[in-house]
Design a protein around this motif. Sequence first.
Motif, mmCIF file in Angstrom:
data_model
loop_
_atom_site.group_PDB
_atom_site.id
_atom_site.type_symbol
_atom_site.label_atom_id
_atom_site.label_comp_id
_atom_site.label_asym_id
_atom_site.label_seq_id
_atom_site.Cartn_x
_atom_site.Cartn_y
_atom_site.Cartn_z
ATOM 1 N N ARG A 253 0.557 -0.591 -0.226
ATOM 2 C CA ARG A 253 0.159 0.074 -0.207
ATOM 3 C C ARG A 253 0.975 0.895 0.127
ATOM 4 O O ARG A 253 0.451 2.540 -0.220
ATOM 5 C CB ARG A 253 -1.149 -0.212 1.156
ATOM 6 C CG ARG A 253 -2.062 -1.208 1.068
ATOM 7 C CD ARG A 253 -2.875 -1.248 0.091
ATOM 8 N NE ARG A 253 -3.365 -2.338 -0.096
ATOM 9 C CZ ARG A 253 -4.164 -2.946 0.180
ATOM 10 N NH1 ARG A 253 -5.348 -2.227 1.517
ATOM 11 N NH2 ARG A 253 -4.909 -3.729 0.044
ATOM 12 N N PHE B 262 6.036 0.321 -2.791
ATOM 13 C CA PHE B 262 6.611 0.170 -4.422
ATOM 14 C C PHE B 262 7.783 0.323 -4.784
ATOM 15 O O PHE B 262 7.951 -0.484 -5.390
ATOM 16 C CB PHE B 262 5.678 1.278 -4.949
ATOM 17 C CG PHE B 262 5.404 0.994 -6.098
ATOM 18 C CD1 PHE B 262 5.526 0.029 -7.026
ATOM 19 C CD2 PHE B 262 5.484 2.120 -6.996
ATOM 20 C CE1 PHE B 262 4.601 -0.048 -8.432
ATOM 21 C CE2 PHE B 262 5.641 2.469 -8.728
ATOM 22 C CZ PHE B 262 5.075 1.466 -8.723
ATOM 23 N N GLU C 16 1.486 -0.778 -12.493
ATOM 24 C CA GLU C 16 3.120 -0.126 -12.004
ATOM 25 C C GLU C 16 3.672 0.523 -12.864
ATOM 26 O O GLU C 16 4.284 0.867 -12.450
ATOM 27 C CB GLU C 16 2.789 -1.583 -11.044
ATOM 28 C CG GLU C 16 1.831 -2.093 -10.200
ATOM 29 C CD GLU C 16 2.184 -3.075 -9.353
ATOM 30 O OE1 GLU C 16 3.120 -3.705 -8.294
ATOM 31 O OE2 GLU C 16 3.366 -4.721 -10.207
ATOM 32 N N SER D 44 -0.013 9.219 -4.921
ATOM 33 C CA SER D 44 0.316 8.730 -3.736
ATOM 34 C C SER D 44 -0.102 9.870 -2.732
ATOM 35 O O SER D 44 -0.239 11.134 -3.615
ATOM 36 C CB SER D 44 1.453 8.127 -3.291
ATOM 37 O OG SER D 44 2.892 8.677 -3.485
ATOM 38 N N MET E 117 0.004 4.654 -1.275
ATOM 39 C CA MET E 117 -0.272 5.067 -2.968
ATOM 40 C C MET E 117 -1.992 4.827 -2.834
ATOM 41 O O MET E 117 -2.209 4.221 -2.452
ATOM 42 C CB MET E 117 0.213 3.543 -3.457
ATOM 43 C CG MET E 117 1.915 2.974 -3.746
ATOM 44 S SD MET E 117 2.174 4.001 -4.470
ATOM 45 C CE MET E 117 2.084 3.826 -6.234
ATOM 46 N N TRP F 99 -3.720 3.340 -5.434
ATOM 47 C CA TRP F 99 -3.628 1.749 -6.667
ATOM 48 C C TRP F 99 -5.106 2.392 -7.650
ATOM 49 O O TRP F 99 -5.113 2.130 -8.829
ATOM 50 C CB TRP F 99 -3.543 0.855 -6.082
ATOM 51 C CG TRP F 99 -2.408 0.408 -5.920
ATOM 52 C CD1 TRP F 99 -2.446 0.509 -4.678
ATOM 53 C CD2 TRP F 99 -1.129 0.651 -6.358
ATOM 54 N NE1 TRP F 99 -0.850 0.210 -4.385
ATOM 55 C CE2 TRP F 99 -0.239 0.050 -5.464
ATOM 56 C CE3 TRP F 99 -1.190 0.748 -7.400
ATOM 57 C CZ2 TRP F 99 1.281 0.016 -5.607
ATOM 58 C CZ3 TRP F 99 0.269 0.924 -7.782
ATOM 59 C CH2 TRP F 99 1.489 0.350 -7.130
#
Lengths: 347, 515
Positions: free
Chosen positions: A214, A219, B357, B369, B374, B376
């Motif tokens: 998250r 990432f 991604e 973000s 993030m 998503w």
Amino acid sequence: MRLEAIANPSAVRRLGLPALALVLTMGVAMALALVAGANPLAVLGQIATGALGSKLAILETLNRATPLIFTGLAVAVAFRAKLWNIGAEAQLYAGAIVAVVLGTGALGSPLVLPVSAAVAMLAGALLLLGPVLLKTRLGVDEVVTTLLLNFIMLLFVSYLLEGPMKDPGGMGWPKSTPLIPEARLPRIVEGLRLHWGFALAILAAVVVWVIQTRTTLGFEIRAVGQNPEAARFAGMPVNAVLVKTALLSGGLAALAGWSEVAGLKGHLSSDLSPGFGYTGIIVAMLALLHPLGVILTAIFVAGIFVGSDAMSRAAGVPTYIADMLMATALLFMVLAILLTRVRVVRG
Amino acid sequence: MSEGKGAEVVLRLDRITKRFGALTANDAVSLTLRRGEVVALLGENGAGKTTLMNILFGHYVADEGSVEAFGQPLPPGNPRAALQAGVGMVHQHFTLAGNLTVLENIRLGTEGLWSRGHGGARAKVERLSRDFGLAVHPDAKVGRLSVGERQRVEILKALYRDARILILDEPTAVLTPQESEALFATLRKATALGLSVIFISHKLHEVMAIADRCVVLRHGRVVGEVDTHATDKGALAALMVGGELSLPRAEARAPGAVLMKLDSVSTPDRGAAPGLKKVTLDLRAGQITGLAGVSGNGQAALAEIIGGLALPAEGTILLKNAPVTGWSPGEALARGVARIPEDRHHQGSIADFDLTENAVLEAYRSRFSRRGWMNWRAAREFAETIIAGYDVRCPGPETRIRLLSGGNMQKLILGRAMAGGPETGGPEIILANQPVRGLDVGAIAYVQSQLIAARDRGSSVLLISEDLDEIMGLSDVIHVMSQGRLSPGFARGTMTAAELGLWMAGQKFGDRDAA
């Protein structure tokens, strides 16, 4: 013979091969039992009942799994970024030392537990900071530095236990002064041996999982691990990500030692860890570096060790069988995972 | 040059089929080669040309079909047998030892290097290089030779082993136009002496210039076999891509203000790759600047400077007349420099990441973000926008990018680049490094038209390419790089390919260096 990539492995392949690895591991276990002169099926059964056969056995297994979850997470986090932290053992002892330093009267309730946990994490993190800075600044291989730090740390612990930390009431045994009661982790249910370190380990796994899936840091960690060149090209601060990863990994490993001292043993001795740092690598690899998977594989690995102890007492087969089972399980599993993604072709 | 249709068949590939998993790389491909003939194997990247030649040479074993050389079947999977049968292969990437001499390289692997007696070998090499017009000194160290000379050594090596059939895999990809002409002259001499040649290429004009016959592969199948005398480039292109070919050509435009300027920028050499030598370059709004040159002449160093991956050792980078500070990939992105990298597999994307991604790889911090968390959902919507807007053919944004074809991968990278820039008003400067290499013609046309559209919106595009046709078709201004030096800019239409070729060979730089 060559390896050919499989674009989309089928479900049979993805689930069947790891299952087959497990079956083969059991096969090896039975063969080993036969060599040791025992009844193979009985040995397997005794390992299973020894690990899970009673409430006491289950609690013992979960207790044993606790440090393995922490070290497994430490390895999983670092390996995800292709930072090869082989030094979880040293970071574990760093956490254990902090538990003793702050837990033998330096701090009182209610500060001692949260503060010593935080400082323990910091100590483990700082221990990995050196190797990671050597890696990012000078290109020194972290496998070598982190591995060697394990031995340095173990000798340092021996020195502490023979000198400054030695328990005056220990009748000469190399162990530390015991922790004050306020510095001990309480048991989850009064009267049962399982302590709150286990719950903390589960929480840590969930936190790591959330970070990885998250957050921007998660990432970045995954991107740097998969392809540092592309990560750098995309503007990611690759070295800073590696440093952050190292701090997280070192901190998690330190919690293993901290919770063993504060939750289980109540003091530090040089046999605190029978290689939890190294076994953490197996735990992490078996879990495919997935933080929640680490919980399951840590319990599995702990169960084999606890079960083998019990089996050894009953059947007279050496407990070394547990180490051999770990090794075969890892080899078969790594092979199974490889074969889910590639197939072998002739020519 | 041809001995005609009656000549003896020297090589026969019969219904070769090769599968890699679900992909059929060669599907019942048959091919015959006669004595004294040049057959071109034409097809786009991924059409199966290299697989076929690897089967012929014994690197792969075919699932079905057989190979026959000079009437004898070749055992599958045995490169040594292919060599002994007289098949010689010149790979796209040379297999020479740079620290050995030409003569030593040629003898390497055929006889013990310690047996001195170079005499007979030297005489043979000298005779071969005379007969075939392959001028290269036998005692020169290979590491000091130019790319064109190294290729001659590779050909000499094959001839020295008495090859009667030469296979050349994309031989002109690394050559200047002049060097290509010299290669063709050699091939004409070879066929006149009775050798046979398979010439692998996807460049139509070369095929027309050198081949007698042309076998066209598409998706692993033979889709056509034509005499080059009886066809033309348009027909071949149509066969190759299965449709009428129309590559975009940009119309000339009036240039705008200088958005980025490199002022006398130098970088250190890296091994054999030259660094930049006092490069001064203006990138103007509304203009496509083409950078021609044989690869390995400093283009990579220039791309690193502009893309933020390296800093100049000397000289300055100016954005809108102000020197840049803290230059990095992130800073370049923030200042509106979009990059389409040369290597989309290793630099432009992360193979095991999904499309979402990969789409947010550059902008995850600024746009997808908040406080380290993030978003998503927004990331996925962004990926879906690119997929729809740039015609990325894929099952969905959760597909791992490694499963996409090169063209679709490049479209995603293009879409990502075009969506960047300050306040997402689009990038001001677009660095397109070999943007269409390895793509099929449909994707090439698409990517090129997007670059033109970006220019028409006022962006400055720097197009780096080894393909002169591409450079000349798209660029408003053309520079040439050679040995890290940058030529002056030439306006559209003022230079011929041959003139640019002289710059690429470095022959025109002399007087400027003296100044």
